[in-house]
Design a protein around this motif. Structure first.
Motif: not given
Length: 636
Positions: A308-317
Motif C-alpha cells: 500500500l505504501a509503495r503504490e501510494r508513493g509514501w516513501e517515508d512509510v
C-alpha cells in the motif's frame, strides 16, 4: 593447597560478622564508631549485614548515621554461617520492626520506603500485592490533610507495586489530585497472555471530570487488541480533522506490544489515506517480525502495508517499515529489486535507496548503545556496488559490515578490482576483528587472504601502507575485540596490522597519531608499544604526540596497557627538556589518584627516569642529599 572460593567466602563472612559486632560493642564516640564502620564498608560483604548494623546505628543517632545507612543499605542478608536469609524472621526481626516504626514516626520517606520494600520482599507475589494495597489504602484513609496524604503515598511508593481498580477507585474518591500521580505510577501491565479487565469505572470517572490524561493512561495500559482495533477504526470514521484524528489515535495507542498492529495500520491507511501517516511513522516499531516453525517471519499485515505504501508513493512509510519492521530477507529483496530496476529514472531509484539506508532503531544505555541495522547479502551488496558504488561507500556501508552472518567475498573482490581504497579500508576494519571459527573458516579464509595480500603489496616507502593500515585500524569500533590473543593466532590480516608492521608505522608520524586516536583500545595499545620502543625515531614521534599521551595518566587502563603507555611517556620526556617540563606536573598529579590498582610503583619509576634525565627539573625535595666523610679539619 590454595583456599577454595567457598571456604574463602565463608571465612570472610564470619570475619565480617565478628568485626561488625566487635565495633558495635566497643565503647567509643560517635565519630570513632562512624570511622570504624566506614573502614569496614570498603569491604564487599559489609552491605549484606545491614540487618545487624542498621538498627544499632539508628538507635545510636538516627540523624548522624543516616548518610552512612543510606549509602550502604542493602536488603540482601547474610548470616555468620554464610547463609542468605530473610532478616525479618531472624534474630534482629524485632529490631528491624522498631527501625521501621521509628522511620515512620519521623516521616523519613526514603528510609521508610526502603525498609518497607525490604519487609514485603519476603512475601509471595500475590500476598505482597494484597498486603501492599491494604497498607496503601489504610494510610491514605488515616491521613487528615492533603499534605499528609502526599506523605503517606510517598512512603509506600515502592517499585513493583501494582494497584487494582477497587483500590484505585478508593484512592481517587479520597483525594483525586493527590492520588493521581500515584495511580499513574502503579498501573498494572497487561501481558501477552493476561486477561486483565479494563478499568472502565475509573476511566469514565476521569473523563467525566475532564481528566483526559488519566483516562488515556488507563486505556493505553489495559486495552486488549480487539478493543483497540475497534476503537481506532471508529475514530477514523468519526473524526474528520486530520490533526484531531492523529491526536486521538496517539491517546489510544497501547503501551503493550500488539502482534496485529500492521493489520490495523492497513485498515487505517485505507480508510483515511495520508491523514494517518504522522501516526504511522511514530509507531512503526509496533510492527515486528514473529517467530515461526521455519524461523523469523514478517508480522501479519506487513506485506500488505508495504504494498500500500509503495503504490501510494509514501516513501517515508515504506522506507521506515523496511528498516525497522521487516525481516532481513524482505529488506534485502527490496534493495535487490530497486537495483535491478533499469526502467525507472536513476535519480528516483537513488532517492528510494537512500530511504532504505540507515539504522532502524537505537537503544542507548549508560556507557554503551546498540543499533538495529538490516544486513545485505553478498550478491545484493555487489549488485548495488556495481550500479551505485558511492552508496555502498557511504549510506549503505553499515549494511555490508562483515561478521558472523556474511564475509562478503564477492564485494571484497570487486573492491579489489576497482582499487576502491575507502571501501577496502572499511571492509578490512571489519575483517581484522573477526575471529574465524572452524565452521566458517572456508568462508572467511579467502577474504582474509585476499585483503592481507592487498595490504602487503602496498608500497612501504612514502607511508602508503602505514596510512591505509591506520585508516583500517582507526575504523575498528570500541569494545569490538573480545579475545585478542586468539584473534592474532587465527586472523592473518590482524597479525599483519598488529604485529608485523611496527617500522612502517613509525616511519609515518600521522599514522601513529591516527592509531592513538582510534576508539579501539588494542589499537591504542599498539601505538603505545610503538612509541615506547628504544629508538630515536620512537622518541621523536612520542614527543610530537605528548598532548595525547599525557591523558593516559588519568585514564582507566588495563595494567599491561598502562605500562606500555608509561614507556611511551618516558620516551617522550627523554626527547627534549621542554616535553619533559610539560609532562612532569601531570605525572606528579597522578600520585593523588584514589585507584588502589593504579601501579604507583611504576609511576615512581617513570618520575625517576624523567628527573635522572633532566636534573634541572627537580624540585627542592627531589634533589638527593649525599652523605660522606667530614671535610678535613671538621668535626666527626
Amino acid at each position: 593447597m590454595s583456599e577454595s572460593w567457598e571456604r574463602r567466602f565463608r571465612r570472610e563472612v564470619k570475619e565480617m560478622d565478628a568485626a561488625i559486632r566487635g565495633v558495635l560493642a566497643r565503647r567509643q564516640s560517635d565519630e570513632e564508631l562512624r570511622a570504624a564502620l566506614e573502614a569496614l564498608a570498603r569491604r564487599a560483604l559489609f552491605r549484606s549485614f545491614t540487618w545487624l548494623w542498621g538498627p544499632a546505628l539508628n538507635t545510636r543517632d538516627r540523624v548522624r548515621f543516616r548518610p552512612l545507612i543510606l549509602s550502604c543499605f542493602s536488603p540482601s542478608s547474610l548470616t555468620a554461617e554464610g547463609k542468605w536469609v530473610n532478616a525479618w524472621r531472624g534474630e534482629n526481626a524485632a529490631a528491624l520492626e522498631a527501625w521501621l516504626e521509628d522511620a515512620d514516626r519521623a516521616d523519613d520517606v526514603e528510609l521508610f520506603r526502603r525498609l518497607y520494600a525490604w519487609k514485603l520482599s519476603g512475601l509471595k507475589p500475590k500476598e505482597l500485592d494484597a498486603a501492599w494495597r491494604q497498607e496503601v489504602l489504610r494510610r491514605t484513609q488515616a491521613a487528615s490533610t492533603r499534605a499528609a496524604r502526599h506523605t503517606a503515598l510517598a512512603k509506600v511508593d515502592i517499585g513493583g507495586g501494582r494497584l487494582d481498580e477497587p483500590t484505585a477507585l478508593a484512592l481517587d474518591a479520597l483525594d483525586a489530585e493527590a492520588a493521581r500521580p500515584f495511580i499513574l505510577e502503579h498501573l498494572p501491565w497487561r501481558g501477552p497472555q493476561e486477561r486483565a479487565p479494563m478499568w472502565t469505572t475509573l476511566r469514565e470517572r476521569a473523563l467525566a471530570r475532564g481528566d483526559a490524561a488519566l483516562a488515556s493512561a488507563v486505556y493505553r495500559r489495559l486495552v486488549d487488541e480487539p478493543t483497540w482495533h475497534r476503537d481506532a477504526l471508529a475514530l477514523a470514521q468519526s473524526l474528520q480533522d486530520p490533526a484531531t484524528l492523529v491526536r486521538e489515535l496517539e491517546a489510544h495507542h497501547p503501551e503493550s506490544p500488539m502482534p496485529g498492529a500492521a493489520e490495523l495500520f492497513v485498515a487505517l491507511a485505507e480508510a483515511r489515506g495520508r491523514d494517518v501517516v504522522p501516526y504511522l511513522l511514530g509507531h512503526l516499531r509496533a510492527v515486528f517480525p514473529r517467530w515461526g516453525m521455519l524461523g523469523r517471519k514478517n508480522a501479519k499485515g506487513l506485506p500488505e502495508l508495504l504494498t500500500l505504501a509503495r503504490e501510494r508513493g509514501w516513501e517515508d512509510v515504506w522506507g521506515a517499515l523496511l528498516r525497522t519492521s521487516a525481516t532481513a530477507e524482505t529488506y534485502d529483496a527490496e534493495v535487490r529489486r530497486l537495483v535491478k530496476d533499469t526502467t525507472t529514472d536513476v535519480a528516483l531509484t537513488r532517492r528510494r535507496l537512500l530511504q532504505l539506508a540507515g539504522a532502524g532503531g537505537e537503544w542507548n544505555f549508560a556507557g554503551w548503545g546498540a543499533a538495529q541495522v538490516q544486513p545485505l547479502t553478498d550478491a545484493t551488496a555487489t549488485a548495488l556496488y556495481a550500479r551505485f558504488p558511492e552508496l555502498v561507500r557511504g549510506p549503505f556501508r553499515m549494511h555490508v559490515a562483515s561478521g558472523w552472518r556474511a564475509a562478503y567475498p564477492q564485494l571484497v573482490q570487486r573492491a579489489l578490482e576497482t582499487t576502491d581504497e575507502e571501501l577496502l579500508d572499511y571492509l578490512a576494519s571489519r575483517a581484522a576483528m573477526h575471529l574465524p571459527s572452524t565452521e566458517d573458516a572456508r568462508k572467511w579464509g579467502p577474504v582474509l587472504d585476499a585483503l592481507a595480500d592487498h595490504y602487503e603489496g602496498l608500497p612501504k616507502e612514502g607511508g602508503a601502507f602505514a596510512r591505509r593500515a591506520a585508516n583500517a585500524l582507526g575504523a575498528l569500533p570500541a569494545y569490538a575485540i573480545w579475545s585478542f590473543d586468539a584473534l592474532l593466532e587465527k586472523n592473518r590480516l590482524a597479525r599483519l596490522f598488529f604485529l608485523r608492521s611496527d617500522d612502517h608505522y613509525l616511519a609515518e608520524p600521522q599514522a601513529v597519531r591516527d592509531l592513538l586516536e582510534a576508539p579501539q583500545i588494542h589499537v591504542q595499545a599498539l601505538a603505545f608499544r610503538l612509541l615506547g620502543r628504544s629508538s630515536a625515531r620512537a622518541r621523536a614521534v612520542a614527543a610530537q604526540n605528548v598532548d595525547l599521551l599525557q591523558a593516559t595518566l588519568l585514564r582507566p587502563l588495563h595494567r599491561r596497557t598502562r605500562h606500555a603507555a608509561f614507556a611511551a611517556l618516558a620516551n617522550a620526556a627523554a626527547h627534549d627538556v621542554e616535553t619533559a617540563r610539560v609532562l612532569l606536573p601531570r605525572v606528579r598529579d597522578a600520585f593523588a589518584l584514589p585507584d588502589t590498582r593504579y601501579p604507583k610503583e611504576s609511576l615512581v619509576e617513570l618520575l625517576a627516569q624523567m628527573l635522572a634525565r633532566w636534573p634541572q627539573l627537580r624540585a627542592p625535595a627531589e634533589v638527593p642529599t649525599v652523605f660522606g666523610p667530614p671535610a678535613e679539619g671538621g668535626r666527626a
